[in-house]
Design an enzyme around this catalytic site. Structure first.
Site: not given
Ligand code: AMP
Ligand code: MG
Length: 540
Positions: A112, A146, A203, A210, A280
């Site tokens: 998201g 977001g 990242r 996941r 998640d």
């Protein structure tokens, strides 16, 4: 504004976007929040920020990606990793996944506020996915925007790198860039929203898949996609398992269980509390992922949770993490069962978790205490230690560092700094409330130290050797909650230098750094109840 590709700089690595090449994406281009069925991801575009500016870069991660220093220092870098411009070969997308949040099935979640840019393969042949966190909405943003605020982005950037330097499996962070735009957040969900500066972390991990990526297909009874994802992940991220046969799938689940156990024991060793271990937020690689309302244990209190949302149930407190990981693996097992269809392998994996956890925990605690190896009878010594640590407000990090310098061998050249062998003086600094608690604690501590002394003498480890060994597993510098907050405060005031300064200290967490003693200080009293230092919410 839509992103434009810019010509690739010579120095930059080539993108090889296997995930989007091999797996089908969402046919709809509709950027609005919605349910996305039968697709692994949706193609999206990052939002271009107004005034992107560099706050911090991890040079190790840039090296990992074979990025030339000139490129890292350039404006192109800032434009690329703030979502302003796409580098040639980038194919941005958001992944579809679901998850169990606080023990309940939450349905579709998905990226998201994360946008994958693409995968690069470095000179060593390693595959790395690059992902922006906070670059704008996707079909998975549900009711949120977001974006990410500066404070949470600083926290993610610093902690993922700090964890890496501590030797804890983790996703990495390449860069932290301010957007120059405001983001509105109600930090404690108390009806008092305020404008905060926005920021974006890039990242980096081999994959961001996941547990929830498997759960969403299982929940929708989409066994075909579930199978494709399992086969893809085995081929790409677990190549040592070979062709994804039913047996390889069983072995794969066992591997995930073992990796997860290893990660959890590392967390326990360094005093890390994830804070929101929803399924998640569990990486399929057994890496720490999604740094949100995490925190570092200061006084040793296994019921401590940094997450205000979890303050009542304490589901995700420090001491519960091993059990929660087991529960989460159970959810993954349920999800992949329709494809594995093999009770035996599922059972084996779950048992492997329990065994691995116990083995790693024993080994880790033995090394934290400076014992040559773990013996079954050491559990009494360990129980005594943990009971003592719980009995007063004692800083866990400091306690182990002080234990390392406590002389236990007869006639040893005491490596003890200052306090010598009087426990009162020696361990004084580890106590948060020495005036109230030291007197009562000393007899218990002395008693335990005698037992400890006998045990170390059996090993015959010289004190200096024990000191060196213990200091390799008991960090001196961790990202204490108040340190992260100080770096955030400075950055919010326009001085981001403290972020890289802190990162510099955290690069060598096990070393004594005489010039950086202040970063090792235990939590000051002003930070005891300050938001950001002792309590955090998920709002980022
Ligand atoms: P987390 O608690 O960070 O694991 O997030 C849970 C879910 O909420 C994930 O699907 C996130 O992508 C989504 N989410 C969290 N914050 C935001 C945000 N600011 N904008 C859009 N989605 C978000
Ligand atoms: Mg998450």
């Amino acid at each position: 504004m839509v992103c434009r590709p810019i010509p690739q700089m010579d120095s930059l690595v080539i993108f090889d976007n296997q995930f989007v090449r091999e797996l089908p994406g969402d046919p709809s281009q509709d950027p609005r929040p919605r349910q996305v069925l039968g697709s692994f991801y949706s193609r999206v575009q990052p939002v271009s920020p107004s005034h992107p500016s560099r706050l911090a870069v991890s040079k190790e991660v840039a090296e990992l990606l074979d990025m030339e220093p000139a490129f890292v220092d350039s404006e192109s870098f800032v434009l690329a990793f703030s979502g302003h411009t796409l580098l040639q070969g980038m194919e941005p997308f958001a992944m579809c996944y679901g998850g169990h949040q606080f023990g309940h099935w939450a349905g579709q979640l998905g990226d998201g506020r994360a946008i994958n840019l693409g995968e690069v393969i470095n000179a060593r042949g390693e595959r790395w996915m690059l992902q922006l966190k906070g670059a704008g909405p996707t079909p998975y943003s549900r009711h949120a925007d977001g974006f990410a605020v500066l404070r949470s982005s600083v926290r993610e950037f610093l902690c993922s790198e700090a964890m890496h330097h501590l030797g804890v499996p983790t996703t990495r962070a390449l860069s932290l860039i301010a957007t120059g735009d405001w983001v509105v957040r109600d930090m404690f969900y108390d009806g008092r929203p305020r404008r905060e500066p926005g920021a974006i972390v890039c990242r980096v991990a081999p994959t961001f898949v996941r547990f929830g990526n498997f759960e969403i297909f299982a929940a929708r009874n989409d066994i075909d996609h579930l199978r494709r994802l399992i086969e893809y992940v085995i081929r790409t991220d677990f190549p040592e398992l070979g062709v994804p046969t039913p047996d390889a799938m069983g072995q794969w689940f066992e591997d995930i269980c073992r990796r997860t156990a290893i990660m959890i024991v590392h967390w326990m060793r360094v005093g890390f509390v994830h804070g929101v271990m929803n399924t998640d937020n569990m990486s399929i690689l057994g890496q720490t992922i999604d740094y949100g309302p995490y925190g570092w244990l200061e006084d040793y209190d296994p019921s401590w949770t940094p997450n205000t949302t979890d303050a009542e149930g304490r589901r995700y407190c420090y001491g519960q993490q091993p059990q929660i990981a087991y529960w989460n693996l159970g959810q993954l097992a349920n999800a992949i069962h329709p494809v594995l269809q093999n009770e035996h392998w599922i059972q084996r994996g779950m048992e492997a978790y329990v065994q691995e956890l116990q083995y790693q925990w024993n080994a880790s605690m033995a090394s934290k205490m400076g014992l040559a190896n773990w013996r079954d009878e050491d559990s009494e010594l360990l129980d005594g230690l943990l009971e003592f640590l719980r009995s007063a407000e004692i800083d866990m990090t400091w306690f182990y560092r002080l234990l390392a310098t406590y002389p236990v061998q007869p006639d040893s050249e005491s490596p003890a700094s200052g306090g010598g062998s009087d426990p009162r003086t020696h361990f004084h600094y580890a106590f948060y409330r020495p005036d109230d608690e030291l007197d009562a604690a000393i007899p218990r501590l002395s008693d335990w130290l005698l037992r400890y002394q006998r045990r170390v003498q059996e090993d015959g480890t010289p004190d200096l050797v024990r000191l060196q060994q213990m200091n390799c597993v008991n960090p001196k510098y961790v990202l204490r909650n108040y340190l992260a907050q100080q770096a955030i405060d400075a950055a919010e005031q326009g001085d981001p230098k403290e972020i890289e300064r802190l990162l510099d200290v955290l690069r060598l967490p096990y070393d004594d750094q005489p010039h950086n003693e202040r970063y090792a200080q235990k939590r000051p009293e002003w930070a005891r109840h300050r938001p950001g230092c002792s309590m955090l919410s998920c709002s980022s």
